[in-house]
Design a protein around this motif. Structure first.
Motif, short mmCIF file in Angstrom:
data_model
loop_
_atom_site.label_atom_id
_atom_site.label_comp_id
_atom_site.label_asym_id
_atom_site.label_seq_id
_atom_site.Cartn_x
_atom_site.Cartn_y
_atom_site.Cartn_z
N ASP A 47 0.83 -1.21 0.00
CA ASP A 47 0.00 0.00 0.00
C ASP A 47 0.86 1.25 0.00
N ASP A 48 1.96 1.23 0.76
CA ASP A 48 2.86 2.39 0.80
C ASP A 48 3.49 2.64 -0.56
N LEU A 49 3.92 1.60 -1.22
CA LEU A 49 4.50 1.75 -2.55
C LEU A 49 3.46 2.28 -3.53
N PHE A 50 2.26 1.76 -3.44
CA PHE A 50 1.19 2.22 -4.33
C PHE A 50 0.88 3.69 -4.07
N MET A 51 0.85 4.08 -2.80
CA MET A 51 0.60 5.47 -2.44
C MET A 51 1.70 6.36 -3.00
N LEU A 52 2.95 5.92 -2.93
CA LEU A 52 4.06 6.68 -3.49
C LEU A 52 3.90 6.85 -4.99
N LEU A 53 3.48 5.79 -5.67
CA LEU A 53 3.27 5.90 -7.11
C LEU A 53 2.17 6.90 -7.45
N VAL A 54 1.11 6.89 -6.66
CA VAL A 54 -0.02 7.77 -6.95
C VAL A 54 0.34 9.24 -6.72
N PHE A 55 1.08 9.53 -5.64
CA PHE A 55 1.37 10.92 -5.29
C PHE A 55 2.78 11.36 -5.66
N SER A 56 3.54 10.55 -6.35
CA SER A 56 4.94 10.89 -6.63
C SER A 56 5.07 12.13 -7.51
N GLU A 57 4.23 12.29 -8.48
CA GLU A 57 4.32 13.45 -9.37
C GLU A 57 4.13 14.74 -8.59
N MET A 58 3.25 14.73 -7.60
CA MET A 58 3.01 15.92 -6.80
C MET A 58 4.18 16.23 -5.88
N MET A 59 5.00 15.22 -5.58
CA MET A 59 6.17 15.42 -4.71
C MET A 59 7.44 15.66 -5.52
N PRO A 62 9.56 11.90 -10.74
CA PRO A 62 8.96 11.55 -12.03
C PRO A 62 8.24 10.20 -11.96
N ASN A 63 7.06 10.19 -12.49
CA ASN A 63 6.24 8.99 -12.44
C ASN A 63 5.75 8.68 -13.86
N PRO A 64 6.19 7.57 -14.42
CA PRO A 64 5.74 7.24 -15.78
C PRO A 64 4.26 6.87 -15.85
N ALA A 65 3.66 6.55 -14.70
CA ALA A 65 2.26 6.15 -14.69
C ALA A 65 1.36 7.26 -14.15
N ALA A 66 1.82 8.51 -14.19
CA ALA A 66 1.07 9.62 -13.59
C ALA A 66 -0.31 9.76 -14.21
N TYR A 67 -0.41 9.60 -15.49
CA TYR A 67 -1.71 9.76 -16.15
C TYR A 67 -2.72 8.75 -15.62
N TYR A 68 -2.27 7.53 -15.36
CA TYR A 68 -3.18 6.47 -14.92
C TYR A 68 -3.50 6.56 -13.43
N THR A 69 -2.57 7.11 -12.65
CA THR A 69 -2.80 7.18 -11.21
C THR A 69 -3.50 8.48 -10.79
N LEU A 70 -3.61 9.44 -11.67
CA LEU A 70 -4.23 10.72 -11.34
C LEU A 70 -5.66 10.55 -10.86
N GLU A 71 -6.41 9.68 -11.47
CA GLU A 71 -7.80 9.50 -11.07
C GLU A 71 -7.95 8.76 -9.74
N GLN A 73 -6.15 9.57 -7.01
CA GLN A 73 -5.79 10.46 -5.91
C GLN A 73 -6.98 10.80 -5.00
N PRO A 74 -8.14 11.15 -5.52
CA PRO A 74 -9.25 11.45 -4.60
C PRO A 74 -9.63 10.26 -3.71
N LEU A 75 -9.46 9.07 -4.21
CA LEU A 75 -9.81 7.89 -3.42
C LEU A 75 -8.83 7.64 -2.28
N LEU A 76 -7.58 8.06 -2.47
CA LEU A 76 -6.54 7.77 -1.50
C LEU A 76 -6.26 8.94 -0.55
N LEU A 77 -6.89 10.07 -0.75
CA LEU A 77 -6.63 11.23 0.10
C LEU A 77 -6.96 10.95 1.57
#
Length: 100
Positions: A47-59, A62-71, A73-77
């Motif tokens: 879960d921690d790794l997944f959270m890092l992938l989802v919010f990495s672009e904001m921190m 660089p995240n190659p999967a940013a487009y896919y993880t953007l949606e 973010q509201p679920l994981l806030l």
């Protein structure tokens, strides 16, 4: 008279099946009880790794999967505060998002 024997046989089979089902449940519980902590830690690490992938672009990572993880973010806030505390960050690492 033949039907009475079959119904008695069927009820006996059902009781045996129910007993075997309970025995299987207890055996699985006994086996897995030792590993519950390790399984919970592994799940939390994933879960921690997944959270890092989802919010990495904001921190700024660089995240190659940013487009896919953007949606996602509201679920994981809701879980973001627990995550950044677990990662050793006292305050939210995001400038525009204060959770504590």
């Amino acid at each position: 008279m033949h039907d009475d024997r079959d119904s008695g046989h069927d009820s006996r089979l059902e009781r045996i099946r129910a007993w075997l089902s309970q025995a299987r449940f207890f055996a699985e519980e006994v086996y897995s009880s030792r590993y519950r902590g390790a399984i919970a830690r592994a799940r939390r690490d994933e879960d921690d790794l997944f959270m890092l992938l989802v919010f990495s672009e904001m921190m700024g990572v660089p995240n190659p999967a940013a487009y896919y993880t953007l949606e996602l973010q509201p679920l994981l806030l809701e879980r973001f505060h627990d995550w950044h505390r677990r990662m050793g960050m006292e305050q939210s690492p995001l400038d525009h998002f204060k959770c504590c």
